[in-house]
Motif scaffolding. Structure first.
Motif, PDB file in Angstrom:
ATOM      1  N   MET A   1     -31.417  43.919  13.401  1.00 47.87           N
ATOM      2  CA  MET A   1     -30.798  44.418  14.771  1.00 47.87           C
ATOM      3  C   MET A   1     -29.431  43.511  14.571  1.00 47.87           C
ATOM      4  O   MET A   1     -29.275  42.834  13.363  1.00 47.87           O
ATOM      5  N   SER A   2     -29.121  44.632  15.258  1.00 47.39           N
ATOM      6  CA  SER A   2     -27.225  44.688  14.686  1.00 47.39           C
ATOM      7  C   SER A   2     -26.475  43.488  15.791  1.00 47.39           C
ATOM      8  O   SER A   2     -26.848  42.782  16.727  1.00 47.39           O
ATOM      9  N   VAL A   3     -25.555  42.521  14.850  1.00 46.24           N
ATOM     10  CA  VAL A   3     -24.711  41.560  15.649  1.00 46.24           C
ATOM     11  C   VAL A   3     -23.824  42.277  16.839  1.00 46.24           C
ATOM     12  O   VAL A   3     -22.932  42.996  16.015  1.00 46.24           O
ATOM     13  N   HIS A   4     -23.248  41.577  17.433  1.00 49.47           N
ATOM     14  CA  HIS A   4     -22.162  41.866  18.937  1.00 49.47           C
ATOM     15  C   HIS A   4     -21.578  40.774  18.450  1.00 49.47           C
ATOM     16  O   HIS A   4     -21.352  39.647  18.422  1.00 49.47           O
ATOM     17  N   HIS A   5     -20.407  40.873  19.032  1.00 50.88           N
ATOM     18  CA  HIS A   5     -19.626  40.171  19.329  1.00 50.88           C
ATOM     19  C   HIS A   5     -17.870  40.255  20.699  1.00 50.88           C
ATOM     20  O   HIS A   5     -18.473  41.674  21.305  1.00 50.88           O
ATOM     21  N   LEU A   6     -17.794  39.630  21.459  1.00 55.25           N
ATOM     22  CA  LEU A   6     -16.830  39.257  22.346  1.00 55.25           C
ATOM     23  C   LEU A   6     -15.399  40.406  22.142  1.00 55.25           C
ATOM     24  O   LEU A   6     -15.384  40.104  21.165  1.00 55.25           O
ATOM     25  N   ILE A   7     -15.608  41.403  23.153  1.00 53.99           N
ATOM     26  CA  ILE A   7     -14.545  41.934  23.134  1.00 53.99           C
ATOM     27  C   ILE A   7     -13.316  41.247  23.518  1.00 53.99           C
ATOM     28  O   ILE A   7     -13.289  41.114  24.307  1.00 53.99           O
ATOM     29  N   ARG A   8     -12.124  41.265  22.639  1.00 48.02           N
ATOM     30  CA  ARG A   8     -10.705  40.023  23.093  1.00 48.02           C
ATOM     31  C   ARG A   8      -9.279  40.725  23.604  1.00 48.02           C
ATOM     32  O   ARG A   8      -8.707  40.925  24.564  1.00 48.02           O
ATOM     33  N   ASP A   9     -10.202  42.514  23.012  1.00 46.40           N
ATOM     34  CA  ASP A   9      -8.462  43.190  23.901  1.00 46.40           C
ATOM     35  C   ASP A   9      -8.783  44.163  24.507  1.00 46.40           C
ATOM     36  O   ASP A   9     -10.325  43.739  25.217  1.00 46.40           O
ATOM     37  N   PRO A  10      -8.177  43.740  25.516  1.00 42.64           N
ATOM     38  CA  PRO A  10      -8.010  44.535  26.748  1.00 42.64           C
ATOM     39  C   PRO A  10      -9.175  46.029  26.646  1.00 42.64           C
ATOM     40  O   PRO A  10      -8.713  46.574  26.103  1.00 42.64           O
ATOM     41  N   HIS A  11      -9.755  45.794  27.026  1.00 44.77           N
ATOM     42  CA  HIS A  11     -11.192  46.813  27.629  1.00 44.77           C
ATOM     43  C   HIS A  11     -11.167  47.660  29.269  1.00 44.77           C
ATOM     44  O   HIS A  11     -11.828  48.530  28.962  1.00 44.77           O
ATOM     45  N   LEU A  12     -10.777  46.549  30.041  1.00 46.45           N
ATOM     46  CA  LEU A  12     -11.243  47.059  31.868  1.00 46.45           C
ATOM     47  C   LEU A  12      -9.868  47.982  32.126  1.00 46.45           C
ATOM     48  O   LEU A  12      -8.506  47.457  31.813  1.00 46.45           O
TER      49      LEU A  12
ATOM     50  N   LEU B   1     -23.727  35.280  36.912  1.00 49.92           N
ATOM     51  CA  LEU B   1     -24.974  35.660  36.389  1.00 49.92           C
ATOM     52  C   LEU B   1     -25.426  36.902  36.188  1.00 49.92           C
ATOM     53  O   LEU B   1     -26.622  37.443  35.501  1.00 49.92           O
ATOM     54  N   ILE B   2     -24.861  37.846  37.627  1.00 50.85           N
ATOM     55  CA  ILE B   2     -25.447  38.758  37.415  1.00 50.85           C
ATOM     56  C   ILE B   2     -24.460  39.879  36.130  1.00 50.85           C
ATOM     57  O   ILE B   2     -25.505  40.862  35.385  1.00 50.85           O
ATOM     58  N   LEU B   3     -23.845  39.549  35.778  1.00 46.92           N
ATOM     59  CA  LEU B   3     -22.819  39.877  34.322  1.00 46.92           C
ATOM     60  C   LEU B   3     -23.325  39.688  33.462  1.00 46.92           C
ATOM     61  O   LEU B   3     -23.603  40.617  32.483  1.00 46.92           O
ATOM     62  N   SER B   4     -24.253  38.574  33.118  1.00 48.53           N
ATOM     63  CA  SER B   4     -24.473  37.888  32.269  1.00 48.53           C
ATOM     64  C   SER B   4     -25.833  38.602  32.193  1.00 48.53           C
ATOM     65  O   SER B   4     -26.302  39.303  30.619  1.00 48.53           O
ATOM     66  N   ASN B   5     -26.472  38.997  32.715  1.00 49.69           N
ATOM     67  CA  ASN B   5     -27.537  40.310  32.955  1.00 49.69           C
ATOM     68  C   ASN B   5     -27.704  40.718  31.868  1.00 49.69           C
ATOM     69  O   ASN B   5     -28.355  41.862  31.212  1.00 49.69           O
ATOM     70  N   HIS B   6     -26.190  41.612  32.599  1.00 50.11           N
ATOM     71  CA  HIS B   6     -26.059  43.268  32.358  1.00 50.11           C
ATOM     72  C   HIS B   6     -25.693  43.139  30.717  1.00 50.11           C
ATOM     73  O   HIS B   6     -25.994  43.893  30.238  1.00 50.11           O
ATOM     74  N   ILE B   7     -25.175  41.901  30.306  1.00 53.68           N
ATOM     75  CA  ILE B   7     -24.814  42.419  28.916  1.00 53.68           C
ATOM     76  C   ILE B   7     -25.633  41.488  28.456  1.00 53.68           C
ATOM     77  O   ILE B   7     -25.827  42.789  27.187  1.00 53.68           O
ATOM     78  N   GLY B   8     -26.967  41.189  28.767  1.00 55.02           N
ATOM     79  CA  GLY B   8     -27.898  40.985  28.034  1.00 55.02           C
ATOM     80  C   GLY B   8     -27.691  40.498  26.154  1.00 55.02           C
ATOM     81  O   GLY B   8     -28.763  40.599  25.655  1.00 55.02           O
ATOM     82  N   ASP B   9     -26.920  39.692  25.993  1.00 55.99           N
ATOM     83  CA  ASP B   9     -26.430  39.125  24.391  1.00 55.99           C
ATOM     84  C   ASP B   9     -26.626  37.700  24.720  1.00 55.99           C
ATOM     85  O   ASP B   9     -25.423  37.970  24.696  1.00 55.99           O
ATOM     86  N   ARG B  10     -26.887  37.046  23.998  1.00 55.35           N
ATOM     87  CA  ARG B  10     -26.958  35.526  23.991  1.00 55.35           C
ATOM     88  C   ARG B  10     -25.427  35.374  23.652  1.00 55.35           C
ATOM     89  O   ARG B  10     -24.705  34.453  23.508  1.00 55.35           O
ATOM     90  N   GLN B  11     -24.893  36.097  21.844  1.00 53.64           N
ATOM     91  CA  GLN B  11     -24.811  35.453  21.341  1.00 53.64           C
ATOM     92  C   GLN B  11     -23.535  36.105  21.691  1.00 53.64           C
ATOM     93  O   GLN B  11     -22.250  35.373  21.451  1.00 53.64           O
ATOM     94  N   VAL B  12     -23.259  37.202  22.226  1.00 46.79           N
ATOM     95  CA  VAL B  12     -21.787  37.163  23.372  1.00 46.79           C
ATOM     96  C   VAL B  12     -21.506  36.291  24.758  1.00 46.79           C
ATOM     97  O   VAL B  12     -20.322  35.621  24.570  1.00 46.79           O
ATOM     98  N   LEU B  13     -22.218  36.034  25.484  1.00 47.81           N
ATOM     99  CA  LEU B  13     -22.182  35.332  26.191  1.00 47.81           C
ATOM    100  C   LEU B  13     -21.705  33.589  25.798  1.00 47.81           C
ATOM    101  O   LEU B  13     -20.870  33.062  26.157  1.00 47.81           O
ATOM    102  N   ALA B  14     -22.150  33.561  24.826  1.00 54.89           N
ATOM    103  CA  ALA B  14     -22.108  32.025  23.705  1.00 54.89           C
ATOM    104  C   ALA B  14     -20.234  32.214  23.327  1.00 54.89           C
ATOM    105  O   ALA B  14     -19.238  31.196  24.143  1.00 54.89           O
TER     106      ALA B  14
END
Length: 69
Positions: free
Chosen positions: A1-12, A43-56
């Motif tokens: 299982m790969s580990v994901h991290h929150l993207i902090r650089d401008p991405h949008l 909540l909608i975007l959290s469901n879309h992201i779906g990664d508890r580590q990123v959300l934390a």
């Protein structure tokens, strides 16, 4: 299982355009309705992201920024 991290650089693409949409979505709503809209969006975007580590990580960053302001 790969580990994901929150993207902090401008991405949008077009962040100003998104901010305008976000403000427009709250137009003519009461403060309570605007708060509810934002909570539902989270909540909608959290469901879309779906990664508890990123959300934390996102929660920790948002809380730290809020307490620091």
């Amino acid at each position: 299982m790969s580990v994901h991290h929150l993207i902090r650089d401008p991405h949008l693409p077009d962040p100003d355009g998104f901010y305008e949409q976000l403000i427009d979505a709250q137009r003519d709503l009461s403060d309570e309705q605007a708060d509810l809209l934002l909570a539902k969006l989270v909540l909608i975007l959290s469901n879309h992201i779906g990664d508890r580590q990123v959300l934390a990580e996102a929660l920790q960053l948002a809380r730290a920024n809020t307490l620091g302001s």
